[in-house]
Design an enzyme around this catalytic site. Structure first.
Site, PDB file in Angstrom:
ATOM      1  N   ARG A 124      -6.073  -8.030 -10.273  1.00 39.44           N
ATOM      2  CA  ARG A 124      -6.629  -9.347 -10.640  1.00 39.44           C
ATOM      3  C   ARG A 124      -8.114  -9.200 -10.897  1.00 39.44           C
ATOM      4  NH1 ARG A 124      -9.524  -9.585  -6.051  1.00 39.44           N
ATOM      5  NH2 ARG A 124      -8.484  -8.741  -4.216  1.00 39.44           N
TER       6      ARG A 124
ATOM      7  N   LYS B 253       0.819  -1.219   0.000  1.00 40.30           N
ATOM      8  CA  LYS B 253       0.000   0.000   0.000  1.00 40.30           C
ATOM      9  C   LYS B 253       0.852   1.269   0.000  1.00 40.30           C
ATOM     10  CE  LYS B 253      -3.701  -2.335   2.540  1.00 40.30           C
ATOM     11  NZ  LYS B 253      -4.579  -2.828   1.500  1.00 40.30           N
TER      12      LYS B 253
ATOM     13  N   GLU C  91      -3.485   6.032   8.256  1.00 40.48           N
ATOM     14  CA  GLU C  91      -4.315   6.917   7.429  1.00 40.48           C
ATOM     15  C   GLU C  91      -5.392   7.573   8.277  1.00 40.48           C
ATOM     16  OE1 GLU C  91      -6.181   4.594   4.392  1.00 40.48           O
ATOM     17  OE2 GLU C  91      -4.392   4.561   3.134  1.00 40.48           O
TER      18      GLU C  91
HETATM   19  P1  ADP Z   1      -7.513  -4.606   1.938  1.00 38.27           P
HETATM   20  O1  ADP Z   1      -6.317  -4.595   1.045  1.00 38.27           O
HETATM   21  O2  ADP Z   1      -7.303  -5.423   3.166  1.00 38.27           O
HETATM   22  O3  ADP Z   1      -8.783  -4.899   1.217  1.00 38.27           O
HETATM   23  P2  ADP Z   1      -8.172  -1.752   1.856  1.00 38.27           P
HETATM   24  O4  ADP Z   1      -7.164  -0.677   1.986  1.00 38.27           O
HETATM   25  O5  ADP Z   1      -8.703  -2.020   0.476  1.00 38.27           O
HETATM   26  O6  ADP Z   1      -7.607  -3.104   2.500  1.00 38.27           O
HETATM   27  O7  ADP Z   1      -9.395  -1.436   2.816  1.00 38.27           O
HETATM   28  C1  ADP Z   1     -10.429  -2.340   3.065  1.00 38.27           C
HETATM   29  C2  ADP Z   1     -11.674  -1.577   3.498  1.00 38.27           C
HETATM   30  O8  ADP Z   1     -11.420  -0.811   4.674  1.00 38.27           O
HETATM   31  C3  ADP Z   1     -12.145  -0.565   2.486  1.00 38.27           C
HETATM   32  O9  ADP Z   1     -12.998  -1.154   1.557  1.00 38.27           O
HETATM   33  C4  ADP Z   1     -12.863   0.446   3.342  1.00 38.27           C
HETATM   34  O10 ADP Z   1     -14.152  -0.006   3.645  1.00 38.27           O
HETATM   35  C5  ADP Z   1     -12.089   0.443   4.615  1.00 38.27           C
HETATM   36  N1  ADP Z   1     -11.076   1.522   4.634  1.00 38.27           N
HETATM   37  C6  ADP Z   1      -9.824   1.468   4.152  1.00 38.27           C
HETATM   38  N2  ADP Z   1      -9.171   2.635   4.335  1.00 38.27           N
HETATM   39  C7  ADP Z   1     -10.034   3.453   4.940  1.00 38.27           C
HETATM   40  C8  ADP Z   1      -9.968   4.800   5.436  1.00 38.27           C
HETATM   41  N3  ADP Z   1      -8.857   5.523   5.341  1.00 38.27           N
HETATM   42  N4  ADP Z   1     -11.059   5.319   6.027  1.00 38.27           N
HETATM   43  C9  ADP Z   1     -12.182   4.591   6.174  1.00 38.27           C
HETATM   44  N5  ADP Z   1     -12.319   3.328   5.757  1.00 38.27           N
HETATM   45  C10 ADP Z   1     -11.265   2.756   5.150  1.00 38.27           C
END
Ligand code: ADP
Length: 647
Positions: free
Chosen positions: A297, A116, A200
């Protein structure tokens, strides 16, 4: 196009890929582990090769063995599906080095987007809005970050190498920060072998909106519109839909542009998904959105895009991988209607969504709807893999009708022998927040909590008891056929609750004893699917259905299942198991937290186990001294094994 495609996956996605390959005239080769010998994907493929023992590490993640099979069977391409090796850049690089085509992007793009922090860095010049935050590799002591007064709470800590919602924690205030950082780091190291984290700002009330893109090897990139995946539990999607009708078109256009810029910034090829979190707290036409990550993917939820666009995304992936130009231009991408997907899991929503294993004794699908499934009746659901059984995808002219169709299909669906989330999905689909299209990423947790707390009332138990007797022909032509002062007793099980009911019948009426209370029941009318009676002067009317030993009572959108306990004395082991920790599912012990002789309080965690890719804490059922810890770390345990005895 390819001659022979290896599908390096299992379950529904392997079946899904094989179907398209077959339509395109490509021969397919499946791989299978010990527990998948007779699985649907094996039966569907033209050829199938054994890849190793059930444990994923030794089979679907066994790169060496997969290569051996690919070479021996002379395949010219490998489709990784999702999960397993799909985002493993070492695997994709090796595949290409062997002269076999990996159906997916270049390994470098997978590597960049697999972390990330690197992902954010790589696209920093593309001008994409990103959630404000920090990254952190070094060990936390009294570091600068802890003293950073500019940090805004709540914030979110994520494992940089994380995925699938694992290794994420919300921090509400400064006092929780250090502890949370340490725990995410620990989790990240054990799950991903890398303890780098990112921090974040937590976007409250956010919506998860993602854009599907497709890019060929000639520099053409198009978007395939968006999906709204805000219905999530533990950061994992449950219901997905397309299009995202709650987001104004103007904002969506900006997101499409951003997704294409992200893809261009890393020379992306093949299909990919750019995920954003949308802050819906602002004005409608001024919603901010931020880049979250890119999935390199095919997504689990790709069928909803296929439904509204009428495009086969796997076909598109194969064509791009085979070096063809995109056949679709951006202006060809037109959506039609609305699609919703529900992920059907083998799990028990009333027991903290614990995965469920066992034999699928009955499987009845709803009709005239798309079903992407990798299991069939009679299959054994094992603890080695993800508990998702398959997906139900509905498509209709608008959101309202799609939702109605989803409800009907979920009611029609029958899966017996294991616990599933069907009833929970039905609830979620009918939930006002979902109906009104105001679902946010944290909404499902509260709905799940409410669902867990739903309890059957005495009137539901009474209905079920009367129905069981009616089904045994003990209530015919409005008259009771059981007599005597002693009456008859039934024992009903509703989820984990047992209830003994005594009934004394007299011609058309009934005296019912239930949990130290007694009720007069009269005016009983039972017709096809409806039961009506008077209970202490109140008129009760419920719909019902019967399924083998189960009677299901419907009350205002809520479903209550009751099972008749025939030999209940033999089955009632609550007493003898008092003070014992029983394995709720087959799995592996990850960590032992207490030793023999130690004192524990009720609810204290004793063991951490893993099953179906999830970790579970097994807690002390009562306070006391540990008499016997019967298991060791790494030991494989079977469902219902006694793991700990407490004095
Ligand atoms: P992963 O790779 O585990 O799927 P993500 O970064 O895609 O992780 O985040 C998964 C979920 O967490 C997102 O779909 C969202 O719902 C929530 N999320 C991620 N980052 C944030 C954020 N900064 N603020 C609020 N919700 C978040």
């Amino acid at each position: 196009m390819f001659q022979k495609l290896m599908v390096a996956n299992r379950g529904e996605i392997a079946c899904r890929i094989i179907k398209t390959a077959r339509n395109l005239g490509i021969k397919t080769l499946a791989i299978y582990s010990d527990s998948d010998k007779n699985s649907a994907h094996v039966l569907l493929a033209d050829e199938a090769c054994y890849v190793g023992p059930s444990e994923a590490r030794k089979s679907y993640l066994n790169i060496k063995k997969i290569f051996e099979i690919a070479v021996e069977k002379n395949v010219d391409a490998i489709h990784p599906g999702y999960g397993f090796l799909s985002e493993n850049h070492v695997f994709s690089k090796k595949v290409n080095n062997m002269g076999i085509i990996f159906v997916g992007p270049e390994w470098k793009a997978i590597k960049t987007m697999g972390n990330k922090k690197n992902a954010k860095q790589a696209i920093s010049k593309a001008g994409i809005p990103m959630v404000p935050g920090h990254s952190l590799r070094e060990n936390m002591g009294s570091e600068s970050l802890l003293n950073d007064k500019t940090l805004e709470y709540p914030l979110l800590i994520k494992a940089a190498a994380g995925g699938g919602g694992k290794g994420m924690r919300i921090v509400l205030n400064e006092s929780e920060l250090e502890g949370s950082i340490q725990s995410v780091k620990r989790e990240a190291l054990s799950s991903f072998g890398d303890d780098e984290i990112i921090i974040e700002k937590y976007i409250q009330g956010g919506k998860h909106i993602e854009v599907q893109i497709a890019a060929d090897h000639f520099g053409n990139i198009i978007h395939l519109m968006e999906r709204d995946c805000s219905a999530q539990r533990r950061y994992q999607k449950v219901l997905e839909e397309s299009p995202a009708t709650s987001i104004p078109q103007k904002i969506k256009e900006k997101m499409y542009e951003a997704a294409i810029s992200v893809s261009r910034a890393i020379n992306y090829t093949n299909l990919g998904t750019v995920e954003f979190i949308v802050d819906t707290s602002g004005k409608e036409n001024d919603m901010s959105f931020y880049f979250l990550e890119m999935n390199t993917r095919l997504q689990v939820e790709h069928p909803i895009t296929e439904a509204i666009l009428g495009i086969d995304l796997v076909e598109m992936q194969l064509e791009i991988a085979a070096g063809k130009k995109l056949t679709h231009k951006q202006q060809d991408i037109k959506s039609r209607g609305h699609a919703i997907e529900a992920r059907i899991y083998a799990e028990n929503p009333r027991k903290n969504f614990m995965p469920s294993t066992g034999k699928i004794s009955e499987l009845r699908f709803p009709k005239n709807v798309r079903l992407d499934f990798g299991v069939k009746q009679g299959d054994q659901v094992e603890s080695h893999y993800d508990p998702m059984l398959g997906k139900l995808i509905v498509h209709d002219v608008n959101r309202e009708l799609a939702q109605k169709k989803m409800s009907d299909c979920l009611r029609e669906f029958k899966i017996k022998g294991i616990n599933t989330n069907l009833e929970f999905l039905y609830k979620l689909n009918c939930e006002p927040r979902f109906l009104e299209n105001i679902m946010q990423v944290d909404s499902v947790e509260a709905i799940a909590e409410k669902f867990r707390k739903e309890t059957a009332l005495h009137s539901h138990f009474a209905s079920a008891a009367i129905l069981f007797l009616f089904l045994q022909n003990k209530f015919e032509k409005k008259m009771w056929r059981i007599w005597g002062e002693r009456g008859t007793s039934l024992r009903l099980c509703h989820h984990d609750r047992f209830c003994e009911i005594k009934l004394i019948a007299k011609e058309r009426t009934l005296k019912l004893f239930l949990a130290n209370d007694s009720y007069e029941v009269s005016d009983i009318e039972i017709s096809a699917g409806v039961i009506e009676f008077t209970l202490r002067g109140y008129t009760i009317k419920y719909e019902y259905e019967r399924e083998n030993e189960i009677v299901r009572v419907f009350d205002n959108g809520t479903i209550f299942d009751f099972e008749l306990q025939q030999d209940y004395e033999a089955r009632d082991n609550t007493e003898i198991n008092e003070g014992k920790v029983i394995a709720p599912i087959t799995g592996t012990v990850i960590k032992i937290l207490k030793k023999n002789g130690q004192l524990v309080s009720m609810g204290e965690p004793l063991i951490i186990m893993e099953a179906m890719k999830m970790e579970y804490e097994l807690k002390a059922p009562k306070a006391g001294r540990i008499k016997k810890m019967k298991v060791k770390t790494k030991e494989i345990i079977n469902q219902n094994d006694i793991l700990v005895e407490i004095d």
